[in-house]
Design a protein around this motif. Structure first.
Motif, PDB file in Angstrom:
ATOM      1  N   TRP A  69      50.443 -88.585  -2.455  1.00 42.68           N
ATOM      2  CA  TRP A  69      51.400 -89.633  -2.822  1.00 42.68           C
ATOM      3  C   TRP A  69      51.096 -90.916  -2.072  1.00 42.68           C
ATOM      4  O   TRP A  69      51.176 -92.011  -2.632  1.00 42.68           O
ATOM      5  N   GLN A  75      43.541 -88.818  -7.288  1.00 42.59           N
ATOM      6  CA  GLN A  75      43.292 -88.456  -8.682  1.00 42.59           C
ATOM      7  C   GLN A  75      44.444 -87.567  -9.139  1.00 42.59           C
ATOM      8  O   GLN A  75      44.732 -86.550  -8.498  1.00 42.59           O
ATOM      9  N   SER A  76      45.056 -87.936 -10.229  1.00 43.21           N
ATOM     10  CA  SER A  76      46.204 -87.157 -10.698  1.00 43.21           C
ATOM     11  C   SER A  76      45.794 -85.734 -11.052  1.00 43.21           C
ATOM     12  O   SER A  76      46.630 -84.827 -11.039  1.00 43.21           O
ATOM     13  N   VAL A  79      46.777 -83.491  -8.241  1.00 43.63           N
ATOM     14  CA  VAL A  79      48.221 -83.253  -8.212  1.00 43.63           C
ATOM     15  C   VAL A  79      48.585 -82.236  -9.291  1.00 43.63           C
ATOM     16  O   VAL A  79      49.347 -81.289  -9.049  1.00 43.63           O
ATOM     17  N   ARG A  80      48.013 -82.400 -10.462  1.00 45.05           N
ATOM     18  CA  ARG A  80      48.272 -81.481 -11.581  1.00 45.05           C
ATOM     19  C   ARG A  80      47.815 -80.070 -11.231  1.00 45.05           C
ATOM     20  O   ARG A  80      48.507 -79.094 -11.505  1.00 45.05           O
TER      21      ARG A  80
END
Length: 134
Positions: A69, A75-76, A79-80
């Motif tokens: 965060w 890179q999202s 997070v995914r």
């Protein structure tokens, strides 16, 4: 702001704020009298932690997510990946809890529930009864 004000603003108890500080998740400033001083950014971090914990993320994952965060180059996809891995763990736990509930329900069905002392629930816990279902 002091710890009480930070607790009110974030929805996190003062006890948990101190715990998160011990874990290194939050670093309040120290005043000259050594009291903690919390900033709006500290409150934002505490809210983030609270929301992550509301989603049942373990603290180790909260720490990783907090790092992502704060990282503007994240890179999202990472997070995914963390979120979906957590979903798998939650679903495994849900299956396990359902199996435990089914076993306990079966034991309760086999308990007479009367004024006699015999109880398959207690016998199972004691290891004397091997009551299986299915």
């Amino acid at each position: 702001m002091n710890i009480g004000e930070a607790a009110t603003a974030s929805g996190v108890s003062a006890k948990m704020i101190r715990h998160y500080e011990t874990l290194g998740l939050i670093q309040p400033q120290r005043r000259t009298n050594n009291y903690r001083a919390y900033t709006d950014q500290n409150v934002a971090v505490l809210r983030f932690i609270r929301h992550a914990r509301d989603l049942a993320f373990p603290l180790s994952e909260v720490k990783r997510l907090l790092g992502l965060w704060k990282d503007g180059t994240r890179q999202s996809a990472e997070v995914r990946r963390i979120a979906l891995s957590h979903v798998d763990a939650l679903e495994d736990k849900a299956r396990s809890l359902k199996a435990v509930a089914d076993s306990l329900r079966h034991l309760a069905r086999n308990c007479q529930g009367n004024d006699r002392p015999e109880c398959p629930i207690l016998e199972h816990m004691e290891g004397k009864a091997d009551v299986r279902h299915h």
